[in-house]
Scaffold this active site. Structure first.
Site, mmCIF file in Angstrom:
data_model
loop_
_atom_site.group_PDB
_atom_site.id
_atom_site.type_symbol
_atom_site.label_atom_id
_atom_site.label_comp_id
_atom_site.label_asym_id
_atom_site.label_seq_id
_atom_site.Cartn_x
_atom_site.Cartn_y
_atom_site.Cartn_z
ATOM 1 N N ASN A 121 0.834 -1.200 0.000
ATOM 2 C CA ASN A 121 0.000 0.000 0.000
ATOM 3 C C ASN A 121 0.867 1.247 0.000
ATOM 4 O OD1 ASN A 121 -0.446 1.900 2.544
ATOM 5 N ND2 ASN A 121 0.182 -0.109 3.314
ATOM 6 N N GLY A 137 -0.697 6.791 1.965
ATOM 7 C CA GLY A 137 -0.239 8.138 2.310
ATOM 8 C C GLY A 137 -1.124 8.836 3.327
ATOM 9 N N PHE A 138 -1.533 8.101 4.355
ATOM 10 C CA PHE A 138 -2.295 8.688 5.472
ATOM 11 C C PHE A 138 -3.550 9.418 5.017
ATOM 12 C CE2 PHE A 138 1.721 9.285 8.384
ATOM 13 C CZ PHE A 138 1.736 7.931 8.627
ATOM 14 N N ASN A 178 3.408 7.157 15.168
ATOM 15 C CA ASN A 178 3.841 6.463 13.960
ATOM 16 C C ASN A 178 4.970 7.261 13.310
ATOM 17 O OD1 ASN A 178 4.138 5.138 11.582
ATOM 18 N ND2 ASN A 178 2.059 5.459 10.844
ATOM 19 N N SER A 205 5.801 4.837 8.772
ATOM 20 C CA SER A 205 5.130 4.552 7.495
ATOM 21 C C SER A 205 6.038 5.004 6.362
ATOM 22 C CB SER A 205 3.793 5.277 7.417
ATOM 23 O OG SER A 205 2.840 4.596 8.172
ATOM 24 N N ASN A 239 5.119 5.892 3.408
ATOM 25 C CA ASN A 239 4.421 6.636 2.361
ATOM 26 C C ASN A 239 4.266 8.129 2.623
ATOM 27 O OD1 ASN A 239 3.987 4.208 0.858
ATOM 28 N ND2 ASN A 239 2.413 3.666 2.367
ATOM 29 N N THR A 240 4.885 8.630 3.672
ATOM 30 C CA THR A 240 4.947 10.074 3.900
ATOM 31 C C THR A 240 6.423 10.446 3.812
ATOM 32 O OG1 THR A 240 2.968 10.152 5.283
ATOM 33 C CG2 THR A 240 4.557 11.918 5.606
ATOM 34 N N LYS A 263 5.782 3.293 17.095
ATOM 35 C CA LYS A 263 5.706 2.230 16.083
ATOM 36 C C LYS A 263 6.903 2.336 15.145
ATOM 37 C CE LYS A 263 2.651 -0.051 12.811
ATOM 38 N NZ LYS A 263 1.273 -0.203 12.335
ATOM 39 N N ASN A 285 5.956 -1.790 11.313
ATOM 40 C CA ASN A 285 5.180 -1.262 10.192
ATOM 41 C C ASN A 285 5.506 -2.076 8.930
ATOM 42 O OD1 ASN A 285 3.619 0.631 8.615
ATOM 43 N ND2 ASN A 285 4.034 2.123 10.228
ATOM 44 N N GLY A 326 2.107 -8.532 5.274
ATOM 45 C CA GLY A 326 1.669 -9.914 5.118
ATOM 46 C C GLY A 326 2.820 -10.896 5.264
ATOM 47 N N GLY A 340 2.655 -10.078 9.319
ATOM 48 C CA GLY A 340 2.545 -11.418 8.744
ATOM 49 C C GLY A 340 1.911 -12.460 9.634
HETATM 50 C C1 LIG Z 1 -3.586 -1.014 3.516
HETATM 51 C C2 LIG Z 1 -2.742 -0.775 4.741
HETATM 52 C C3 LIG Z 1 -2.789 0.461 5.393
HETATM 53 C C4 LIG Z 1 -2.011 0.682 6.524
HETATM 54 N N1 LIG Z 1 -2.089 1.896 7.158
HETATM 55 C C5 LIG Z 1 -1.357 2.109 8.278
HETATM 56 C C6 LIG Z 1 -1.448 3.324 8.977
HETATM 57 O O1 LIG Z 1 -2.225 4.227 8.631
HETATM 58 N N2 LIG Z 1 -0.660 3.494 10.076
HETATM 59 C C7 LIG Z 1 0.186 2.520 10.531
HETATM 60 O O2 LIG Z 1 0.864 2.721 11.542
HETATM 61 N N3 LIG Z 1 0.274 1.338 9.899
HETATM 62 C C8 LIG Z 1 -0.471 1.110 8.794
HETATM 63 N N4 LIG Z 1 -0.380 -0.086 8.153
HETATM 64 C C9 LIG Z 1 0.567 -1.102 8.666
HETATM 65 C C10 LIG Z 1 -0.117 -2.124 9.560
HETATM 66 O O3 LIG Z 1 -0.648 -1.528 10.718
HETATM 67 C C11 LIG Z 1 0.897 -3.217 9.982
HETATM 68 O O4 LIG Z 1 1.912 -2.623 10.762
HETATM 69 C C12 LIG Z 1 1.543 -3.909 8.797
HETATM 70 O O5 LIG Z 1 0.627 -4.073 7.730
HETATM 71 C C13 LIG Z 1 2.119 -5.283 9.167
HETATM 72 O O6 LIG Z 1 1.104 -6.150 9.621
HETATM 73 P P1 LIG Z 1 0.376 -7.256 8.681
HETATM 74 O O7 LIG Z 1 1.456 -8.030 7.984
HETATM 75 O O8 LIG Z 1 -0.463 -8.066 9.618
HETATM 76 O O9 LIG Z 1 -0.461 -6.485 7.695
HETATM 77 C C14 LIG Z 1 -1.153 -0.332 7.021
HETATM 78 C C15 LIG Z 1 -1.121 -1.571 6.362
HETATM 79 C C16 LIG Z 1 -1.903 -1.813 5.249
HETATM 80 C C17 LIG Z 1 -1.839 -3.152 4.562
#
Ligand SMILES: Cc1cc2nc3c(=O)[nH]c(=O)nc-3n(C[C@H](O)[C@H](O)[C@H](O)COP(=O)(O)O)c2cc1C
Length: 341
Positions: free
Chosen positions: A120, A123-124, A186, A189, A191-192, A227, A256, A276, A303
């Site tokens: 993804n 971008g917040f 946070n 991320s 994407n910022t 985070k 993250n 994932g 994951g």
């Molecule tokens: C579509 C999407 C949007 C996400 N948005 C945020 C976010 O706004 N802030 C944040 O701290 N993490 C965000 N994450 C990260 C998740 O909170 C998590 O840290 C990351 O996906 C790893 O966990 P997972 O493998 O179970 O998805 C996002 C992840 C995905 C897939």
């Protein structure tokens, strides 16, 4: 007589959702969850997925079970009663920024089903701290008292220069602390632009000074967690942990999404953060490394999609865990399949 059991999500719902563009599917699912309390029997249906209680207390908060919803799924806090009904032990809403923002142009979420992964670059996109704060106030005023902790994850608005990040987080902190059981900062991320540089020593100290300073003025200070990214080098993680201890944070959320897309070799790569199954090993490693250097509580995320991957995070040193991508691929039954003793 053998009883035929079908997994409604994997066999019926997921194929429909996966025909849609990922973000459209997301809004569709969230729309249903948001409406569930208004449909007769809606919450009761969701409660059928809830796992048995496995209570614990971490950073002073009571959790009926250790599995939470990771940030990014319900950025604007739209479906809190539904998450509670599904049996989540806690929910982290956000990332919320001081200003409302639209995020990056679509498409900006991509599925990789053979890897059980997502990329993804949202971008917040979020309604902003004022609106989300008011929404949660209204929910309270309506008499709804969630029985699970609600964390709010805050990040920097895109238009705010990095040097002014502290003030931007402070704005969101002031608007949101009263409706949050914990606040997650946070700084990870991808994407910022520049956000991850806030994990560097000097910038991190400046940020924590501002936010923890404000928190200390409250009659009842809130647990504050940081985070982190999985792409920080091992030595960097140790430094981050020691700064978190110095500022008496309540814990660390690891991790993250990653910018390391090697696991997708051969697939159409897209810019953004990978989550994932391909993230699983590195996020577990980050938890191990952190546990080695700190006693601070850790929320493990990355994951988790079955009992084994959940256990792996807990054994590595996580006190609580969160899921996001696993929920997309496995559906709401995921929660009761995770063994989290
Ligand atoms: C579509 C999407 C949007 C996400 N948005 C945020 C976010 O706004 N802030 C944040 O701290 N993490 C965000 N994450 C990260 C998740 O909170 C998590 O840290 C990351 O996906 C790893 O966990 P997972 O493998 O179970 O998805 C996002 C992840 C995905 C897939």
């Amino acid at each position: 007589m053998t009883r035929l059991t079908i997994d409604w999500y994997e066999q019926l719902v997921r194929p429909i959702l996966f025909r849609m563009d990922p973000e459209t599917a997301h809004h569709f699912a969230l729309g249903f969850l948001k409406t569930a309390p208004k449909i007769p029997g809606g919450l009761a249906l969701l409660r059928r997925f809830a796992p048995p209680p496995r209570p614990r207390t971490v950073f002073g908060l009571h959790f009926c079970n250790p599995v939470g919803l990771a940030a990014g799924f319900d950025k604007n806090g739209l479906a809190i009663p539904a998450w509670e009904a599904l049996g989540f032990g806690f929910v982290e809403i956000g990332t919320v920024t001081a200003r409302p923002q639209a995020g990056n142009p679509r498409p900006r979420i991509f599925r990789y089903p053979s890897e059980e992964a997502l990329i993804n670059r949202l971008g917040f996109n979020n309604d902003g701290a004022d609106v989300v704060g008011q929404r949660l106030q209204r929910l309270r005023a309506s008499g709804f008292r969630p029985s699970i902790p609600i964390g709010i994850n805050i990040g920097k608005s895109k238009v705010t220069p990095l040097e002014e990040a502290g003030q931007d987080y402070l704005y969101s902190f002031r608007r949101l602390h009263a409706v949050a059981d914990y606040i997650a900062l946070n700084v990870s991320s991808p994407n910022t632009p520049g956000l991850r540089s806030l994990q560097e020593d000097k910038a991190l100290r400046q940020l924590l000074e501002v936010v923890t300073g404000e928190n200390a003025l409250l009659a009842a200070p809130k647990p504050i967690l940081l985070k982190v990214a999985p792409d920080v080098a091992d030595e960097g993680l140790a430094r981050i942990a020691s700064v978190c201890e110095e500022f008496a944070l309540a814990g660390i959320i690891a991790t993250n999404t990653t910018l390391d897309h090697l696991a997708l070799a051969g697939e159409d790569d897209e810019a953004g953060g990978l989550s994932g199954a391909p993230l699983r090993a590195r996020s577990t490693r980050v938890i191990e490394l952190l546990r080695h250097v700190t006693r601070l509580p850790i929320i493990g995320v990355g994951g988790i999609s079955d009992a084994r991957s959940a256990q792996e995070k807990l054994r590595a040193g996580a006190d609580l865990i969160e899921v996001y991508t696993g929920l997309i691929y496995r559906g709401p039954r995921l929660l009761s399949t995770l063994e989290t003793r």
